[in-house]
Write a protein that holds these residues in place. Structure first.
Motif, PDB file in Angstrom:
ATOM      1  N   ILE A  20       0.836  -1.204   0.000  1.00 29.31           N
ATOM      2  CA  ILE A  20       0.000   0.000   0.000  1.00 29.31           C
ATOM      3  C   ILE A  20       0.871   1.255   0.000  1.00 29.31           C
ATOM      4  O   ILE A  20       0.551   2.256  -0.651  1.00 29.31           O
ATOM      5  N   HIS A  21       2.001   1.215   0.708  1.00 31.84           N
ATOM      6  CA  HIS A  21       2.929   2.348   0.713  1.00 31.84           C
ATOM      7  C   HIS A  21       3.470   2.600  -0.696  1.00 31.84           C
ATOM      8  O   HIS A  21       3.480   3.751  -1.166  1.00 31.84           O
ATOM      9  N   ALA A  35       2.157   1.677  -3.518  1.00 29.24           N
ATOM     10  CA  ALA A  35       1.043   2.107  -4.366  1.00 29.24           C
ATOM     11  C   ALA A  35       0.772   3.599  -4.176  1.00 29.24           C
ATOM     12  O   ALA A  35       0.517   4.327  -5.141  1.00 29.24           O
ATOM     13  N   LYS A  36       0.843   4.058  -2.926  1.00 31.82           N
ATOM     14  CA  LYS A  36       0.640   5.490  -2.671  1.00 31.82           C
ATOM     15  C   LYS A  36       1.748   6.315  -3.306  1.00 31.82           C
ATOM     16  O   LYS A  36       1.499   7.387  -3.876  1.00 31.82           O
ATOM     17  N   GLU A  85       1.086   6.474  -6.927  1.00 37.99           N
ATOM     18  CA  GLU A  85      -0.088   7.318  -7.105  1.00 37.99           C
ATOM     19  C   GLU A  85       0.297   8.802  -7.068  1.00 37.99           C
ATOM     20  O   GLU A  85      -0.233   9.618  -7.826  1.00 37.99           O
ATOM     21  N   THR A 128      -3.400  13.144  -8.917  1.00 41.03           N
ATOM     22  CA  THR A 128      -2.802  11.839  -8.671  1.00 41.03           C
ATOM     23  C   THR A 128      -3.200  10.875  -9.778  1.00 41.03           C
ATOM     24  O   THR A 128      -4.225  11.024 -10.414  1.00 41.03           O
ATOM     25  N   CYS A 172      -4.578   4.629  -9.577  1.00 40.71           N
ATOM     26  CA  CYS A 172      -3.826   3.413  -9.228  1.00 40.71           C
ATOM     27  C   CYS A 172      -4.724   2.385  -8.546  1.00 40.71           C
ATOM     28  O   CYS A 172      -5.696   2.739  -7.873  1.00 40.71           O
ATOM     29  N   LYS A 192      -4.758   1.228   4.449  1.00 41.00           N
ATOM     30  CA  LYS A 192      -4.959   2.169   3.348  1.00 41.00           C
ATOM     31  C   LYS A 192      -5.276   3.563   3.868  1.00 41.00           C
ATOM     32  O   LYS A 192      -4.726   4.571   3.391  1.00 41.00           O
ATOM     33  N   PHE A 214      -3.382   6.050   0.883  1.00 34.73           N
ATOM     34  CA  PHE A 214      -3.568   5.598  -0.494  1.00 34.73           C
ATOM     35  C   PHE A 214      -5.025   5.789  -0.891  1.00 34.73           C
ATOM     36  O   PHE A 214      -5.933   5.360  -0.176  1.00 34.73           O
TER      37      PHE A 214
END
Length: 205
Positions: free
Chosen positions: A9-10, A12-13, A16, A88, A91, A149, A154
């Protein structure tokens, strides 16, 4: 399980938000399939995709073009670009299984506190050699992912690959005996996740 979800998740952020510096620093510490922070963008994107992290490439490309344009010597400096935030990218993150299995999580400081409590107050000959240490509370992996999340920040979608195995339906300890002995966990899961993410950012960024 938790650290894997947290890292995905990190990352992905970071993708993003087009934060390539953070992505490269993370991969330098822990490469994905031998892909580290020195790899080309496309190779990193391919590795992240295998990790379940993907973004709308047109959005990522448009953001990079906008950044390049801002840095161009021919860019119109009268435009208030410094006060504009690029949108952003769109994602998504895919995690294994259905998200339905339930798991119990105990913060490490609580575990240490419980061990010290038992050592200081009881003898094995009185209570036996084995005592369950836990919170006595569980939640689904999907609920855990949504909590992570929210804490990480995210904004994309989290999807579930139901073709992948779920594992054991539930892992939850009976801690009634420990409670009777006088100890209960103090750190709630959400606080523990926030603390762990703060540590993660200090170590990997």
């Amino acid at each position: 399980l938790f650290r894997s979800i947290l890292r995905k998740i990190h990352l992905a952020k970071c993708l993003e938000n087009d934060d390539w510096s953070a992505i490269r620093k993370d991969l330098d510490k822990r490469p994905i399939e031998s892909v580290d922070g020195n790899a080309d963008d496309e190779i990193i994107l391919d590795a992240l995709k295998k990790y379940g992290i993907r973004c709308d490439q047109s959005a990522v490309s448009n953001k990079q073009l906008a950044k390049d344009d801002e840095q161009s010597p021919t860019a119109d400096r009268r435009l208030p670009t410094a006060n504009c935030q690029l949108p952003t990218a769109n994602c998504q993150l895919t995690l294994w299984g259905s998200g339905k299995p339930r798991r119990e999580f105990l913060y490490v400081d609580d575990l240490a506190d419980a061990v010290v409590f038992l050592l200081n107050n009881y003898d094995a000959k009185d209570i036996g050699e084995f005592v369950n240490i836990g919170t006595g509370k569980d939640l689904t992996i999907k609920e855990l992912a949504e909590m992570v999340k929210h804490i990480v920040g995210f904004k994309g979608a989290v999807e579930w690959d139901k073709d992948k195995p779920d594992g054991t339906p539930q892992k939850l300890l009976d801690v009634a005996r420990l409670h009777k002995l006088g100890w209960e966990s103090k750190i709630e899961l959400e606080e523990g996740i926030a603390r762990d993410y703060d540590w993660y950012k200090k170590y990997f960024l």
